[in-house]
Write a protein that holds these residues in place. Sequence first.
Motif, PDB file in Angstrom:
ATOM      1  N   LYS A 253       1.258  -1.135  -0.054  1.00 48.76           N
ATOM      2  CA  LYS A 253      -0.511   0.371   0.252  1.00 48.76           C
ATOM      3  C   LYS A 253       0.714   1.367   0.037  1.00 48.76           C
ATOM      4  CE  LYS A 253      -3.727   2.214   1.884  1.00 48.76           C
ATOM      5  NZ  LYS A 253      -5.298   2.526   3.423  1.00 48.76           N
ATOM      6  N   SER A 254       2.014   1.789   0.363  1.00 42.26           N
ATOM      7  CA  SER A 254       2.817   2.071   1.012  1.00 42.26           C
ATOM      8  C   SER A 254       4.043   2.027   1.352  1.00 42.26           C
ATOM      9  CB  SER A 254       1.898   3.906   1.921  1.00 42.26           C
ATOM     10  OG  SER A 254       2.558   2.704   3.534  1.00 42.26           O
TER      11      SER A 254
ATOM     12  N   VAL B  35       7.322   9.405   2.044  1.00 42.66           N
ATOM     13  CA  VAL B  35       5.845   8.093   2.050  1.00 42.66           C
ATOM     14  C   VAL B  35       5.655   8.285   0.499  1.00 42.66           C
ATOM     15  CG1 VAL B  35       4.168   9.746   3.094  1.00 42.66           C
ATOM     16  CG2 VAL B  35       4.078   7.089   2.906  1.00 42.66           C
TER      17      VAL B  35
ATOM     18  N   THR C 160       2.156   6.991  -1.782  1.00 37.41           N
ATOM     19  CA  THR C 160       1.604   5.709  -1.727  1.00 37.41           C
ATOM     20  C   THR C 160       1.083   4.635  -2.794  1.00 37.41           C
ATOM     21  OG1 THR C 160      -0.471   7.356  -1.908  1.00 37.41           O
ATOM     22  CG2 THR C 160       0.089   6.977   0.334  1.00 37.41           C
ATOM     23  N   SER C 161       0.244   3.793  -2.823  1.00 38.22           N
ATOM     24  CA  SER C 161       0.062   2.493  -4.512  1.00 38.22           C
ATOM     25  C   SER C 161      -0.250   3.425  -5.048  1.00 38.22           C
ATOM     26  CB  SER C 161      -0.598   1.870  -3.748  1.00 38.22           C
ATOM     27  OG  SER C 161      -1.682   2.390  -3.326  1.00 38.22           O
ATOM     28  N   ASP C 162      -1.352   4.733  -5.473  1.00 38.58           N
ATOM     29  CA  ASP C 162      -1.758   5.519  -5.732  1.00 38.58           C
ATOM     30  C   ASP C 162      -0.906   7.014  -6.537  1.00 38.58           C
ATOM     31  OD1 ASP C 162      -4.290   7.412  -3.572  1.00 38.58           O
ATOM     32  OD2 ASP C 162      -1.719   6.958  -4.331  1.00 38.58           O
TER      33      ASP C 162
ATOM     34  N   SER D 190       0.520   9.139  -4.381  1.00 41.70           N
ATOM     35  CA  SER D 190       0.858  10.091  -3.667  1.00 41.70           C
ATOM     36  C   SER D 190       1.803   9.922  -2.931  1.00 41.70           C
ATOM     37  CB  SER D 190      -1.017   9.732  -2.745  1.00 41.70           C
ATOM     38  OG  SER D 190      -1.975  10.155  -3.331  1.00 41.70           O
TER      39      SER D 190
ATOM     40  N   ASN E 101       6.589  -0.239  -9.018  1.00 41.02           N
ATOM     41  CA  ASN E 101       6.551  -1.326  -8.276  1.00 41.02           C
ATOM     42  C   ASN E 101       6.273  -3.023  -9.059  1.00 41.02           C
ATOM     43  OD1 ASN E 101       4.410   0.225  -6.749  1.00 41.02           O
ATOM     44  ND2 ASN E 101       3.393   0.937  -8.149  1.00 41.02           N
TER      45      ASN E 101
ATOM     46  N   ASP F  32       3.269  -3.608   8.482  1.00 38.08           N
ATOM     47  CA  ASP F  32       3.721  -2.789   9.256  1.00 38.08           C
ATOM     48  C   ASP F  32       5.387  -3.275   9.113  1.00 38.08           C
ATOM     49  OD1 ASP F  32       4.565   0.516  11.053  1.00 38.08           O
ATOM     50  OD2 ASP F  32       4.389   0.481   8.507  1.00 38.08           O
TER      51      ASP F  32
END
Length: 121
Positions: A32-33, A50, A52-54, A56, A73, A109
């Motif tokens: 996810k991140s 950080v 994220t997967s999208d 951000s 990815n 995590d």
Amino acid sequence: QVQLVESGGGLVQPGGSHRLSCVASGSIFTIKSMAWYRQAPGKQRELVAVVTSDGSIHYAVDVKGRFAISRDNAKNTVYLQMNPLKREDTAVYYCNAAISSCAGCILHDTWGRGTQVTVSS
């Protein structure tokens, strides 16, 4: 099990550039991140950046404009490009990721062991 392994630490001169890498391996369904943290001597661990997967991205105030985080990815890899480096960037840099091992599984995590970056002339 999932592992994060950082690489690229070392000694860098002030004003120089350097790149860290972190590869996730093991039983991975989704990440996810991915993030970088750092801990300087005598200080608490702090977030550096950080992604994220999208796509951000968030940066800590004192690295914004100098550091760039990116992820591949397909390779389960996150990078941290650092330029220009300052003496106060000296720290152990840790990779962190929120990873699930199957569809519907909870996110774990996960931390790497860290890599030392020393900025000194």
